[in-house]
Design a protein around this motif. Structure first.
Motif, PDB file in Angstrom:
ATOM      1  N   PHE A  33       0.813  -1.210   0.000  1.00 57.15           N
ATOM      2  CA  PHE A  33       0.000   0.000   0.000  1.00 57.15           C
ATOM      3  C   PHE A  33       0.850   1.267   0.000  1.00 57.15           C
ATOM      4  CE2 PHE A  33      -4.583  -0.880   1.550  1.00 57.15           C
ATOM      5  CZ  PHE A  33      -4.752  -1.787   0.514  1.00 57.15           C
ATOM      6  N   GLU A  34       2.066   1.183   0.551  1.00 58.34           N
ATOM      7  CA  GLU A  34       2.887   2.392   0.622  1.00 58.34           C
ATOM      8  C   GLU A  34       3.249   2.909  -0.765  1.00 58.34           C
ATOM      9  OE1 GLU A  34       5.850  -1.045   0.882  1.00 58.34           O
ATOM     10  OE2 GLU A  34       3.950  -0.591   1.823  1.00 58.34           O
ATOM     11  N   ALA A  35       3.180   2.040  -1.765  1.00 56.30           N
ATOM     12  CA  ALA A  35       3.479   2.476  -3.127  1.00 56.30           C
ATOM     13  C   ALA A  35       2.437   3.467  -3.645  1.00 56.30           C
ATOM     14  CB  ALA A  35       3.562   1.270  -4.062  1.00 56.30           C
ATOM     15  N   LEU A  36       1.271   3.502  -3.011  1.00 56.63           N
ATOM     16  CA  LEU A  36       0.222   4.436  -3.423  1.00 56.63           C
ATOM     17  C   LEU A  36       0.518   5.867  -2.962  1.00 56.63           C
ATOM     18  CD1 LEU A  36      -2.906   2.272  -2.549  1.00 56.63           C
ATOM     19  CD2 LEU A  36      -1.922   2.659  -4.812  1.00 56.63           C
ATOM     20  N   PHE A  37       1.394   6.015  -1.971  1.00 59.44           N
ATOM     21  CA  PHE A  37       1.714   7.331  -1.437  1.00 59.44           C
ATOM     22  C   PHE A  37       2.918   7.901  -2.178  1.00 59.44           C
ATOM     23  CE2 PHE A  37      -0.407   5.106   1.993  1.00 59.44           C
ATOM     24  CZ  PHE A  37      -1.358   6.043   2.377  1.00 59.44           C
ATOM     25  N   THR A  85       9.408   6.118   4.988  1.00 58.65           N
ATOM     26  CA  THR A  85      10.405   7.002   5.606  1.00 58.65           C
ATOM     27  C   THR A  85      11.744   6.892   4.894  1.00 58.65           C
ATOM     28  OG1 THR A  85       9.273   6.842   7.731  1.00 58.65           O
ATOM     29  CG2 THR A  85      11.552   7.602   7.769  1.00 58.65           C
ATOM     30  N   VAL A  86      12.159   5.676   4.564  1.00 58.35           N
ATOM     31  CA  VAL A  86      13.435   5.492   3.853  1.00 58.35           C
ATOM     32  C   VAL A  86      13.360   6.138   2.478  1.00 58.35           C
ATOM     33  CG1 VAL A  86      15.004   3.786   2.831  1.00 58.35           C
ATOM     34  CG2 VAL A  86      14.115   3.436   5.143  1.00 58.35           C
ATOM     35  N   ARG A  87      12.243   5.969   1.806  1.00 60.37           N
ATOM     36  CA  ARG A  87      12.062   6.586   0.490  1.00 60.37           C
ATOM     37  C   ARG A  87      12.174   8.113   0.582  1.00 60.37           C
ATOM     38  NH1 ARG A  87       6.678   4.752  -1.664  1.00 60.37           N
ATOM     39  NH2 ARG A  87       5.932   6.799  -1.044  1.00 60.37           N
ATOM     40  N   HIS A  88      11.564   8.687   1.618  1.00 61.23           N
ATOM     41  CA  HIS A  88      11.648  10.135   1.808  1.00 61.23           C
ATOM     42  C   HIS A  88      13.059  10.563   2.232  1.00 61.23           C
ATOM     43  CE1 HIS A  88       7.217  10.096   1.670  1.00 61.23           C
ATOM     44  NE2 HIS A  88       7.402  11.302   1.170  1.00 61.23           N
ATOM     45  N   LEU A 121      14.020  -4.004   5.558  1.00 61.06           N
ATOM     46  CA  LEU A 121      13.034  -3.149   4.903  1.00 61.06           C
ATOM     47  C   LEU A 121      13.706  -1.984   4.185  1.00 61.06           C
ATOM     48  CD1 LEU A 121      10.409  -3.139   7.787  1.00 61.06           C
ATOM     49  CD2 LEU A 121      10.172  -4.282   5.569  1.00 61.06           C
ATOM     50  N   ALA A 122      14.701  -1.376   4.834  1.00 63.98           N
ATOM     51  CA  ALA A 122      15.426  -0.265   4.214  1.00 63.98           C
ATOM     52  C   ALA A 122      16.159  -0.728   2.958  1.00 63.98           C
ATOM     53  CB  ALA A 122      16.402   0.349   5.211  1.00 63.98           C
ATOM     54  N   ASN A 123      16.771  -1.894   3.033  1.00 62.04           N
ATOM     55  CA  ASN A 123      17.490  -2.426   1.872  1.00 62.04           C
ATOM     56  C   ASN A 123      16.558  -2.682   0.698  1.00 62.04           C
ATOM     57  OD1 ASN A 123      20.211  -2.369   2.586  1.00 62.04           O
ATOM     58  ND2 ASN A 123      20.010  -4.244   3.781  1.00 62.04           N
ATOM     59  N   GLU A 124      15.334  -3.122   0.974  1.00 62.93           N
ATOM     60  CA  GLU A 124      14.353  -3.316  -0.102  1.00 62.93           C
ATOM     61  C   GLU A 124      14.156  -2.014  -0.870  1.00 62.93           C
ATOM     62  OE1 GLU A 124      10.593  -4.857   1.256  1.00 62.93           O
ATOM     63  OE2 GLU A 124      11.559  -6.515   2.307  1.00 62.93           O
ATOM     64  N   VAL A 125      13.985  -0.928  -0.134  1.00 67.26           N
ATOM     65  CA  VAL A 125      13.756   0.376  -0.759  1.00 67.26           C
ATOM     66  C   VAL A 125      15.008   0.838  -1.493  1.00 67.26           C
ATOM     67  CG1 VAL A 125      13.255   2.815  -0.308  1.00 67.26           C
ATOM     68  CG2 VAL A 125      12.026   1.043   0.941  1.00 67.26           C
ATOM     69  N   LEU A 126      16.161   0.704  -0.846  1.00 66.68           N
ATOM     70  CA  LEU A 126      17.408   1.192  -1.447  1.00 66.68           C
ATOM     71  C   LEU A 126      17.780   0.394  -2.692  1.00 66.68           C
ATOM     72  CD1 LEU A 126      19.358   1.822   1.866  1.00 66.68           C
ATOM     73  CD2 LEU A 126      18.344   3.555   0.347  1.00 66.68           C
ATOM     74  N   GLU A 127      17.565  -0.910  -2.664  1.00 65.85           N
ATOM     75  CA  GLU A 127      17.869  -1.741  -3.840  1.00 65.85           C
ATOM     76  C   GLU A 127      16.919  -1.426  -4.988  1.00 65.85           C
ATOM     77  OE1 GLU A 127      17.837  -5.761  -2.419  1.00 65.85           O
ATOM     78  OE2 GLU A 127      19.699  -5.493  -1.287  1.00 65.85           O
ATOM     79  N   LYS A 128      15.656  -1.198  -4.661  1.00 66.34           N
ATOM     80  CA  LYS A 128      14.678  -0.833  -5.689  1.00 66.34           C
ATOM     81  C   LYS A 128      15.047   0.512  -6.292  1.00 66.34           C
ATOM     82  CE  LYS A 128       9.780  -0.109  -6.468  1.00 66.34           C
ATOM     83  NZ  LYS A 128       8.474   0.076  -5.893  1.00 66.34           N
ATOM     84  N   ASP A 129      15.533   1.413  -5.449  1.00 69.93           N
ATOM     85  CA  ASP A 129      15.951   2.742  -5.920  1.00 69.93           C
ATOM     86  C   ASP A 129      17.122   2.631  -6.880  1.00 69.93           C
ATOM     87  OD1 ASP A 129      14.824   5.246  -5.468  1.00 69.93           O
ATOM     88  OD2 ASP A 129      16.553   5.902  -4.286  1.00 69.93           O
ATOM     89  N   GLU A 130      18.073   1.736  -6.575  1.00 74.36           N
ATOM     90  CA  GLU A 130      19.231   1.537  -7.449  1.00 74.36           C
ATOM     91  C   GLU A 130      18.837   0.954  -8.785  1.00 74.36           C
ATOM     92  OE1 GLU A 130      22.035  -0.912  -5.398  1.00 74.36           O
ATOM     93  OE2 GLU A 130      22.862   0.747  -4.255  1.00 74.36           O
ATOM     94  N   ALA A 131      17.851   0.045  -8.759  1.00 75.69           N
ATOM     95  CA  ALA A 131      17.427  -0.627  -9.986  1.00 75.69           C
ATOM     96  C   ALA A 131      16.728   0.319 -10.955  1.00 75.69           C
ATOM     97  CB  ALA A 131      16.507  -1.786  -9.636  1.00 75.69           C
TER      98      ALA A 131
END
Length: 132
Positions: A33-37, A85-88, A121-131
């Motif tokens: 759901f966080e992907a909706l924000f 929060t990590v995304r922000h 959880l943070a690594n999920e966001v950071l790895e997705k950001d790198e990709a």
């Protein structure tokens, strides 16, 4: 007299009611759901959460690092909030090192399982950001 646990009976009654109202709710999950924000732009975060509120106070990145610390020390149970929060934080200019150090420090207060979960959880966001 019955040996049934009243709480379990109440929960079963609620579950049965939910299934009767909408059978699809049985397999509902809020994961993702966080992907909706949307991610707020750095300038907007600074205006509403940082120096815009208090010119002599903390900047948005520092406030978000403190938020991440709090979410971690509480057991890293709010998965969506940690990811948001990590995304922000990335948008606010935080480095991977700053994010990792914030989470690691909270391992002393919230325990290693909370730290490990938050780091995952943070690594999920950071790895997705790198990709991307």
């Amino acid at each position: 007299m019955t040996d049934a646990n009243p709480f379990e009976a109440m929960m079963k009654m609620g579950q049965d009611w939910a299934k009767a109202m909408n059978p699809a709710l049985e397999s509902f999950t809020p994961n993702g759901f966080e992907a909706l924000f949307p991610t707020m732009p750095k300038d907007v975060m600074e205006m509403f959460m940082g120096k815009g509120i208090s010119p002599d106070g903390l900047d948005a990145k520092t406030r978000l690092l403190l938020t991440l610390a709090g979410l971690t020390v509480l057991g890293a149970q709010a998965e969506a909030q940690i990811r948001i929060t990590v995304r922000h934080l990335v948008e606010a200019g935080a480095t991977k090192q700053e994010i990792a150090e914030t989470i690691a420090l909270m391992g002393m207060f919230g325990g290693v399982p909370a730290m490990s979960k938050a780091m995952e959880l943070a690594n999920e966001v950071l790895e997705k950001d790198e990709a991307e």
